[in-house]
Scaffold this active site. Structure first.
Site, PDB file in Angstrom:
ATOM      1  N   ASN A 210       0.842  -1.203   0.000  1.00 45.64           N
ATOM      2  CA  ASN A 210       0.000   0.000   0.000  1.00 45.64           C
ATOM      3  C   ASN A 210       0.873   1.247   0.000  1.00 45.64           C
ATOM      4  O   ASN A 210       2.100   1.156   0.004  1.00 45.64           O
ATOM      5  CB  ASN A 210      -0.959  -0.033   1.194  1.00 45.64           C
ATOM      6  N   ASP A 279      -4.131  -6.286   5.103  1.00 41.96           N
ATOM      7  CA  ASP A 279      -5.139  -7.113   5.764  1.00 41.96           C
ATOM      8  C   ASP A 279      -5.089  -8.567   5.288  1.00 41.96           C
ATOM      9  O   ASP A 279      -5.441  -9.475   6.019  1.00 41.96           O
ATOM     10  CB  ASP A 279      -6.536  -6.536   5.513  1.00 41.96           C
ATOM     11  N   PRO A 305      -2.926 -11.736  10.597  1.00 44.50           N
ATOM     12  CA  PRO A 305      -3.302 -11.494  11.992  1.00 44.50           C
ATOM     13  C   PRO A 305      -3.409  -9.986  12.245  1.00 44.50           C
ATOM     14  O   PRO A 305      -2.693  -9.199  11.624  1.00 44.50           O
ATOM     15  CB  PRO A 305      -2.128 -12.089  12.787  1.00 44.50           C
ATOM     16  N   ILE A 307      -2.428  -7.179  14.359  1.00 47.25           N
ATOM     17  CA  ILE A 307      -1.349  -7.013  15.345  1.00 47.25           C
ATOM     18  C   ILE A 307      -1.847  -6.229  16.565  1.00 47.25           C
ATOM     19  O   ILE A 307      -1.708  -6.666  17.712  1.00 47.25           O
ATOM     20  CB  ILE A 307      -0.127  -6.309  14.702  1.00 47.25           C
ATOM     21  N   PHE A 323      -4.472   3.253  15.161  1.00 41.92           N
ATOM     22  CA  PHE A 323      -4.870   4.302  14.222  1.00 41.92           C
ATOM     23  C   PHE A 323      -6.087   3.835  13.448  1.00 41.92           C
ATOM     24  O   PHE A 323      -6.272   2.635  13.248  1.00 41.92           O
ATOM     25  CB  PHE A 323      -3.730   4.606  13.231  1.00 41.92           C
TER      26      PHE A 323
HETATM   27  O1  C5P Z   1      -8.950  -2.386  11.183  1.00 41.79           O
HETATM   28  P1  C5P Z   1      -8.025  -1.370  10.636  1.00 41.79           P
HETATM   29  O2  C5P Z   1      -6.984  -1.938   9.683  1.00 41.79           O
HETATM   30  O3  C5P Z   1      -8.679  -0.143  10.065  1.00 41.79           O
HETATM   31  O4  C5P Z   1      -7.234  -0.839  11.936  1.00 41.79           O
HETATM   32  C1  C5P Z   1      -6.166   0.036  11.839  1.00 41.79           C
HETATM   33  C2  C5P Z   1      -5.299  -0.151  13.047  1.00 41.79           C
HETATM   34  O5  C5P Z   1      -5.030  -1.527  13.238  1.00 41.79           O
HETATM   35  C3  C5P Z   1      -3.936   0.496  12.907  1.00 41.79           C
HETATM   36  O6  C5P Z   1      -3.503   0.853  14.193  1.00 41.79           O
HETATM   37  C4  C5P Z   1      -3.099  -0.633  12.326  1.00 41.79           C
HETATM   38  O7  C5P Z   1      -1.717  -0.438  12.599  1.00 41.79           O
HETATM   39  C5  C5P Z   1      -3.660  -1.821  13.051  1.00 41.79           C
HETATM   40  N1  C5P Z   1      -3.613  -3.088  12.319  1.00 41.79           N
HETATM   41  C6  C5P Z   1      -2.792  -4.097  12.781  1.00 41.79           C
HETATM   42  N2  C5P Z   1      -2.758  -5.319  12.148  1.00 41.79           N
HETATM   43  C7  C5P Z   1      -3.524  -5.521  11.072  1.00 41.79           C
HETATM   44  C8  C5P Z   1      -4.369  -4.520  10.586  1.00 41.79           C
HETATM   45  C9  C5P Z   1      -4.390  -3.298  11.219  1.00 41.79           C
HETATM   46  O8  C5P Z   1      -2.088  -3.888  13.765  1.00 41.79           O
HETATM   47  N3  C5P Z   1      -3.460  -6.713  10.457  1.00 41.79           N
END
Ligand code: C5P
Length: 401
Positions: A210, A279, A305, A307, A323
């Site tokens: 991305n 994702d 996963p 994180i 975020f």
């Molecule tokens: O659910 P979404 O991707 O919008 O959430 C964003 C937040 O989740 C950010 O803090 C991002 O760093 C974290 N995130 C994560 N692991 C993922 C997807 C998002 O830590 N696989």
């Protein structure tokens, strides 16, 4: 005890019997977390060896101004820039006289002229020399210029006299050095922060990723380090330089980032998930480059996963900040994520506005926690990061300073 974690202290040692206390002072400064580099004058080396101070500081000792070899390593201007504080202990009457007169006749005086860092002096001399009108005039000049004076104490002196001029003890000097720094809102707090994009391999040459530049995460890491935090930055591929005083772990995929993050749990008190984690990843990355034999091709993806969610629900859970990049109903979606992922704080930004967010230098955010929220208007990511770090510190970490 006030800490000196992340602080870079240049310890100047000048000629005086109290130079033996400088060895102990290095220990006390390092105990508080400081990185110490020592500069010795020629006279200091008559009292204590550079080797001793090198062994204690763990850094090479600097002794001469015009040494091509030393200049090729960390030159005098670089050293002057490196220092967050120049502490001269012991500061002899002669050294203070030279400093008061703006001399640059050795490495230490030159550094004091060149630096933008605060300077503190711990005088050490015979009581007669201390009381002498010339010394007092020099001290007046130096303090007028904003130079701090640590001591001296009064008492019995090495020469047998009793009176003012004794250097303060190492522990007192280390405490006074720590007092020179304020705005230490995250003093000694261990922070893990993820930043940048991740890359999910399709085959050995192709990947899904991305547009994240990593700027926001790097700016936050720098602001946190500046506030005294001990920062581990787990970064996906970016073009950014690692901020000073930050330890960076480079990762490629979401799974790498996940593993590196989980490994810091138990020893970190704060986690900020700022990375734009992919994702999904290809279910099976091909071992060899995929040939373009077909008109269409399908890649099956599997969820990565989450994180930040895993961290927030872990038994060794730190304060967890996430975020939320949204294009509509910013606050509603962000608040939903705060609850769903069990976060302490979520920082929401509207990525439909191209002036802010992804890849831009500016950002504008709303920070949301269970009982409240606050909006920070559009500004540079560095300035915004300072404000966010203050907010996190005030919200979750008692400010003891
Ligand atoms: O659910 P979404 O991707 O919008 O959430 C964003 C937040 O989740 C950010 O803090 C991002 O760093 C974290 N995130 C994560 N692991 C993922 C997807 C998002 O830590 N696989």
């Amino acid at each position: 005890m006030k800490q000196l974690s992340n602080r870079q202290i240049l310890l100047g040692v000048t000629g005086g019997i109290a130079a033996y206390k400088s060895a102990e002072l290095i220990r006390r400064l390092k105990d508080r977390g400081a990185d110490v580099r020592v500069v010795m004058t020629a006279a200091a080396m008559e009292f204590i060896t550079p080797l001793t101070l090198q062994a204690l500081s763990g850094n090479p000792v600097h002794t001469t101004l015009l040494d091509p070899e030393a200049e090729a390593g960390m030159g005098h201007i670089e050293l002057a820039r490196w220092a967050d504080l120049i502490l001269v202990a012991p500061a002899s009457a002669d050294f203070m006289a030279r400093l008061a007169n703006g001399r640059g006749d050795d490495l230490l005086t030159t550094l004091c002229l060149a630096t933008a860092a605060p300077i503190a002096l711990a005088p050490a001399m015979n009581q007669g020399m201390w009381r002498d009108a010339a010394t007092q005039a020099n001290i007046h000049t130096l303090t007028e210029r904003g130079i701090s004076l640590f001591g001296p104490a009064a008492g019995e002196q090495a020469c047998g006299d009793i009176g003012p001029g004794r250097m303060l003890e190492a522990e007192e000097l280390a405490a006074l050095a720590a007092n020179m720094f304020n705005h230490r809102l995250l003093d000694g707090i261990r922070l893990t922060i993820t930043a940048g994009p991740t890359r999910e391999a399709i085959d050995p040459v192709r990947y899904i990723s991305n547009h994240s530049s990593g700027k926001m995460g790097y700016a936050l890491a720098a602001a946190a380090a500046d506030a005294g935090a001990i920062v581990t930055l787990i970064s996906g591929p970016t073009n950014l330089a690692c901020p000073e005083r930050v330890t960076r772990i480079d990762v490629i995929s979401a799974q790498n980032m996940f593993d590196a993050t989980i490994a810091t749990l138990g020893s970190c008190q704060l986690f900020i998930g700022c990375a734009a984690v992919a994702d999904y990843r290809p279910t099976n990355a091909a071992d060899q480059k995929i040939k373009k034999d077909n008109e269409t091709m399908q890649i099956e993806l599997v969820r990565n996963p989450d994180i930040v969610k895993t961290v927030a629900n872990h038994e060794k859970r730190p304060i967890t900040v996430g975020f939320a990049a949204e294009t509509q109903d910013l606050i509603k979606y962000a608040r939903g994520k705060l609850e769903r992922k069990n976060l302490d704080l979520i920082i929401a930004n509207d990525v439909s506005n191209t002036n802010i967010g992804f890849n831009a230098s500016d950002n504008a955010v709303t920070a949301i926690w269970k009982e409240g929220e606050t909006t920070i208007p559009q500004m540079g990511k560095n300035q915004l990061s300072t404000q966010l770090i203050s907010l996190i510190a005030n919200q979750f970490f008692a400010v003891k300073n």
